[in-house]
Design a protein around this motif. Structure first.
Motif, PDB file in Angstrom:
ATOM      1  N   ALA A 148      61.114  -2.598  74.743  1.00 54.76           N
ATOM      2  CA  ALA A 148      59.949  -2.257  73.925  1.00 54.76           C
ATOM      3  C   ALA A 148      60.138  -0.918  73.216  1.00 54.76           C
ATOM      4  O   ALA A 148      59.733  -0.743  72.067  1.00 54.76           O
ATOM      5  CB  ALA A 148      58.689  -2.223  74.793  1.00 54.76           C
ATOM      6  N   CYS A 149      60.776   0.043  73.907  1.00 57.14           N
ATOM      7  CA  CYS A 149      61.057   1.346  73.290  1.00 57.14           C
ATOM      8  C   CYS A 149      62.000   1.188  72.098  1.00 57.14           C
ATOM      9  O   CYS A 149      61.741   1.710  71.009  1.00 57.14           O
ATOM     10  CB  CYS A 149      61.684   2.291  74.309  1.00 57.14           C
ATOM     11  N   TYR A 150      63.095   0.461  72.322  1.00 57.26           N
ATOM     12  CA  TYR A 150      64.059   0.268  71.236  1.00 57.26           C
ATOM     13  C   TYR A 150      63.404  -0.456  70.060  1.00 57.26           C
ATOM     14  O   TYR A 150      63.620  -0.099  68.892  1.00 57.26           O
ATOM     15  CB  TYR A 150      65.273  -0.510  71.732  1.00 57.26           C
ATOM     16  N   ALA A 151      62.605  -1.468  70.340  1.00 59.18           N
ATOM     17  CA  ALA A 151      61.937  -2.211  69.271  1.00 59.18           C
ATOM     18  C   ALA A 151      60.993  -1.312  68.484  1.00 59.18           C
ATOM     19  O   ALA A 151      60.932  -1.391  67.243  1.00 59.18           O
ATOM     20  CB  ALA A 151      61.176  -3.400  69.858  1.00 59.18           C
ATOM     21  N   SER A 193      60.844  -9.179  72.486  1.00 57.71           N
ATOM     22  CA  SER A 193      60.440  -7.796  72.229  1.00 57.71           C
ATOM     23  C   SER A 193      60.749  -7.376  70.798  1.00 57.71           C
ATOM     24  O   SER A 193      60.160  -6.425  70.291  1.00 57.71           O
ATOM     25  CB  SER A 193      61.142  -6.844  73.208  1.00 57.71           C
ATOM     26  N   PHE A 194      61.681  -8.080  70.156  1.00 59.40           N
ATOM     27  CA  PHE A 194      62.140  -7.688  68.826  1.00 59.40           C
ATOM     28  C   PHE A 194      61.569  -8.607  67.736  1.00 59.40           C
ATOM     29  O   PHE A 194      62.130  -8.706  66.643  1.00 59.40           O
ATOM     30  CB  PHE A 194      63.665  -7.684  68.789  1.00 59.40           C
ATOM     31  N   LYS A 195      60.464  -9.245  68.054  1.00 59.85           N
ATOM     32  CA  LYS A 195      59.816 -10.132  67.094  1.00 59.85           C
ATOM     33  C   LYS A 195      59.445  -9.368  65.827  1.00 59.85           C
ATOM     34  O   LYS A 195      58.948  -8.247  65.872  1.00 59.85           O
ATOM     35  CB  LYS A 195      58.556 -10.731  67.720  1.00 59.85           C
ATOM     36  N   GLY A 196      59.724  -9.978  64.679  1.00 59.76           N
ATOM     37  CA  GLY A 196      59.422  -9.341  63.400  1.00 59.76           C
ATOM     38  C   GLY A 196      60.556  -8.494  62.861  1.00 59.76           C
ATOM     39  O   GLY A 196      60.459  -7.953  61.750  1.00 59.76           O
ATOM     40  N   LEU A 197      61.660  -8.375  63.607  1.00 56.06           N
ATOM     41  CA  LEU A 197      62.830  -7.614  63.181  1.00 56.06           C
ATOM     42  C   LEU A 197      63.994  -8.572  62.941  1.00 56.06           C
ATOM     43  O   LEU A 197      64.124  -9.584  63.629  1.00 56.06           O
ATOM     44  CB  LEU A 197      63.226  -6.593  64.241  1.00 56.06           C
ATOM     45  N   SER A 198      64.819  -8.240  61.974  1.00 55.82           N
ATOM     46  CA  SER A 198      66.005  -9.052  61.675  1.00 55.82           C
ATOM     47  C   SER A 198      67.166  -8.511  62.506  1.00 55.82           C
ATOM     48  O   SER A 198      67.775  -7.502  62.155  1.00 55.82           O
ATOM     49  CB  SER A 198      66.325  -8.979  60.181  1.00 55.82           C
ATOM     50  N   VAL A 199      67.456  -9.185  63.618  1.00 51.49           N
ATOM     51  CA  VAL A 199      68.397  -8.670  64.613  1.00 51.49           C
ATOM     52  C   VAL A 199      69.646  -9.549  64.707  1.00 51.49           C
ATOM     53  O   VAL A 199      69.551 -10.773  64.776  1.00 51.49           O
ATOM     54  CB  VAL A 199      67.727  -8.589  66.002  1.00 51.49           C
ATOM     55  N   PHE A 200      70.797  -8.890  64.704  1.00 50.55           N
ATOM     56  CA  PHE A 200      72.087  -9.552  64.901  1.00 50.55           C
ATOM     57  C   PHE A 200      72.787  -8.867  66.069  1.00 50.55           C
ATOM     58  O   PHE A 200      72.547  -7.703  66.356  1.00 50.55           O
ATOM     59  CB  PHE A 200      72.944  -9.468  63.631  1.00 50.55           C
ATOM     60  N   ARG A 201      73.675  -9.576  66.740  1.00 50.88           N
ATOM     61  CA  ARG A 201      74.376  -9.018  67.889  1.00 50.88           C
ATOM     62  C   ARG A 201      75.786  -8.611  67.516  1.00 50.88           C
ATOM     63  O   ARG A 201      76.434  -9.221  66.665  1.00 50.88           O
ATOM     64  CB  ARG A 201      74.417 -10.033  69.037  1.00 50.88           C
ATOM     65  N   GLY A 202      76.277  -7.550  68.180  1.00 53.72           N
ATOM     66  CA  GLY A 202      77.642  -7.100  67.983  1.00 53.72           C
ATOM     67  C   GLY A 202      78.637  -8.050  68.634  1.00 53.72           C
ATOM     68  O   GLY A 202      78.249  -9.031  69.272  1.00 53.72           O
ATOM     69  N   PRO A 203      79.935  -7.765  68.519  1.00 57.93           N
ATOM     70  CA  PRO A 203      80.960  -8.656  69.063  1.00 57.93           C
ATOM     71  C   PRO A 203      80.862  -8.868  70.571  1.00 57.93           C
ATOM     72  O   PRO A 203      81.282  -9.898  71.088  1.00 57.93           O
ATOM     73  CB  PRO A 203      82.272  -7.953  68.701  1.00 57.93           C
ATOM     74  N   GLY A 204      80.341  -7.877  71.296  1.00 57.61           N
ATOM     75  CA  GLY A 204      80.164  -8.057  72.735  1.00 57.61           C
ATOM     76  C   GLY A 204      81.155  -7.306  73.594  1.00 57.61           C
ATOM     77  O   GLY A 204      80.870  -7.018  74.754  1.00 57.61           O
ATOM     78  N   SER A 205      82.334  -6.963  73.065  1.00 53.77           N
ATOM     79  CA  SER A 205      83.288  -6.147  73.811  1.00 53.77           C
ATOM     80  C   SER A 205      82.987  -4.679  73.546  1.00 53.77           C
ATOM     81  O   SER A 205      82.393  -4.321  72.521  1.00 53.77           O
ATOM     82  CB  SER A 205      84.719  -6.457  73.382  1.00 53.77           C
ATOM     83  N   ALA A 206      83.406  -3.802  74.457  1.00 54.36           N
ATOM     84  CA  ALA A 206      83.140  -2.367  74.282  1.00 54.36           C
ATOM     85  C   ALA A 206      83.762  -1.854  72.995  1.00 54.36           C
ATOM     86  O   ALA A 206      83.104  -1.170  72.196  1.00 54.36           O
ATOM     87  CB  ALA A 206      83.664  -1.593  75.487  1.00 54.36           C
ATOM     88  N   ILE A 207      85.024  -2.196  72.749  1.00 54.60           N
ATOM     89  CA  ILE A 207      85.701  -1.671  71.558  1.00 54.60           C
ATOM     90  C   ILE A 207      85.140  -2.326  70.301  1.00 54.60           C
ATOM     91  O   ILE A 207      84.975  -1.677  69.263  1.00 54.60           O
ATOM     92  CB  ILE A 207      87.232  -1.863  71.662  1.00 54.60           C
ATOM     93  N   GLY A 208      84.804  -3.614  70.368  1.00 53.11           N
ATOM     94  CA  GLY A 208      84.236  -4.295  69.211  1.00 53.11           C
ATOM     95  C   GLY A 208      82.875  -3.741  68.850  1.00 53.11           C
ATOM     96  O   GLY A 208      82.582  -3.497  67.668  1.00 53.11           O
ATOM     97  N   ASP A 209      82.033  -3.510  69.853  1.00 51.21           N
ATOM     98  CA  ASP A 209      80.711  -2.949  69.591  1.00 51.21           C
ATOM     99  C   ASP A 209      80.817  -1.532  69.037  1.00 51.21           C
ATOM    100  O   ASP A 209      80.111  -1.162  68.100  1.00 51.21           O
ATOM    101  CB  ASP A 209      79.880  -2.945  70.878  1.00 51.21           C
ATOM    102  N   MET A 210      81.688  -0.726  69.625  1.00 49.21           N
ATOM    103  CA  MET A 210      81.840   0.659  69.184  1.00 49.21           C
ATOM    104  C   MET A 210      82.256   0.729  67.716  1.00 49.21           C
ATOM    105  O   MET A 210      81.680   1.472  66.925  1.00 49.21           O
ATOM    106  CB  MET A 210      82.876   1.371  70.062  1.00 49.21           C
ATOM    107  N   TYR A 211      83.252  -0.064  67.337  1.00 45.33           N
ATOM    108  CA  TYR A 211      83.771  -0.003  65.967  1.00 45.33           C
ATOM    109  C   TYR A 211      82.866  -0.741  64.988  1.00 45.33           C
ATOM    110  O   TYR A 211      82.921  -0.481  63.779  1.00 45.33           O
ATOM    111  CB  TYR A 211      85.212  -0.506  65.928  1.00 45.33           C
ATOM    112  N   SER A 212      82.039  -1.647  65.472  1.00 38.81           N
ATOM    113  CA  SER A 212      81.029  -2.253  64.606  1.00 38.81           C
ATOM    114  C   SER A 212      79.939  -1.235  64.287  1.00 38.81           C
ATOM    115  O   SER A 212      79.498  -1.110  63.136  1.00 38.81           O
ATOM    116  CB  SER A 212      80.415  -3.481  65.281  1.00 38.81           C
TER     117      SER A 212
END
Length: 321
Positions: free
Chosen positions: A204-207, A236-255
């Motif tokens: 809820a905080c992040y949203a 919790s993120f209703k009304g926001l256009s949300v996509f997910r990162g690759p899921g790996s630590a290095i993939g998320d970091m560089y994304s």
């Protein structure tokens, strides 16, 4: 030669220590070895086949080393890397406690709160001494060197094909039909206990923060790239256009590094993403605080003068809180 002889923290911490000392090695024209990057060496092609995780400021020396490495039957195993790391850590500590701090090697060992200025006279003298200098401590720092050699550092830590493709695919999806991509790093896990949970925030905080950022770009389409290892409540993120990162630590970091601005609790994870991508970040300091982007940052994001062009010097510190 400089040798990083003790590990500190996880990926983000070790990247920053390595990067500052790469910058120093480049500045002083000396070689650098980092066997204490053992767990993460396989993520980066420039060192994935190198047991010592070497950085050579002389390109001719590096080319010769790479030709030799290319003849190896297979990359070093994690077990081999770990044995070398432990040997270097224990050997350096033993020499230091035996007060053999100048011969046969020069040892610089920092306590928890000490900091070594890599641009200072003492470190320069050690680096230029011609001896092997063993370094134990996390706060070996020179922000000036770091920014001066940013391009070399970015090249050294470039991703392999698989991770690069995962980042490109993630960003291409997030950038589709929008004006601004905001990266969001949701970190919980160890933050439940770190500083008594000070930076442990619920969905809820992040949203709420994400809605606040979206409201600061009226008339613009904002997409959010959420990177986390945690399970999240999508409602919790209703009304926001949300996509997910690759899921790996290095993939998320560089994304996150390729978003236009990123949000996250204080962490070298987003600090590195901000530095390597030269993208502004907002440190989320308290659940009670709101997020506000300075007008000049909003304008720069919309004009494209920040993301991907390196026009803002960021070395891992927060932009706003």
């Amino acid at each position: 030669m400089l040798v990083i002889a003790r590990r500190y923290g996880q990926l983000g911490n070790r990247l920053f220590l390595f990067a500052h000392l790469i910058a120093a090695a480049k500045h002083y024209g000396v070689a650098l070895r980092n066997p204490c990057f053992a767990e993460y060496a396989h993520l980066f092609p420039r060192m994935s086949d190198d047991l010592w995780c070497r950085y050579e400021p002389d390109s001719n020396v590096k080319s010769s080393r790479e030709k030799t490495a290319s003849r190896h039957a297979s990359p070093p195993s994690l077990a081999q890397r770990t044995r070398l790391m432990h040997a270097i850590e224990i050997g350096t500590k033993t020499l230091y406690l035996a007060r053999l701090r100048e011969h046969p090697f020069k040892i610089i060992r920092l306590s928890k709160h000490d900091e070594c200025d890599l641009a200072g006279n003492e470190f320069e003298s050690a680096a230029r001494s011609g001896r092997v200098v063993l370094l134990q401590g996390w706060r070996f720092r020179s922000d000036a060197f770091l920014m001066q050699h940013w391009a070399s550092i970015k090249d050294f830590f470039s991703l392999g094909v698989r991770d690069r493709n995962a980042v490109d695919e993630s960003l291409a999806t997030a950038r589709r039909d929008c004006d601004v991509v905001v990266g969001v790093h949701i970190r919980r896990g160890d933050y439940a206990n770190f500083m008594d949970g000070r930076y442990y925030f619920d969905d809820a905080c992040y949203a709420r923060w994400m809605h606040q950022v979206r409201e600061q770009f009226p008339g613009r389409k904002i997409n959010f790239l959420v990177c986390t290892h945690e399970a999240i409540d999508e409602s919790s993120f209703k009304g926001l256009s949300v996509f997910r990162g690759p899921g790996s630590a290095i993939g998320d970091m560089y994304s996150l590094a390729e978003t236009d601005v990123m949000l996250g609790p204080p962490s070298t994870f987003t600090g590195w993403a901000s530095f390597i991508g030269q993208a502004p970040r907002i440190e989320l300091q308290s659940a009670e605080k709101s997020v506000a982007l300075p007008p000049h940052v909003q304008e720069s994001i919309l004009s494209g003068s920040i993301q991907g062009k390196g026009t803002v010097q960021i070395v891992g510190n927060r932009l706003v809180g």
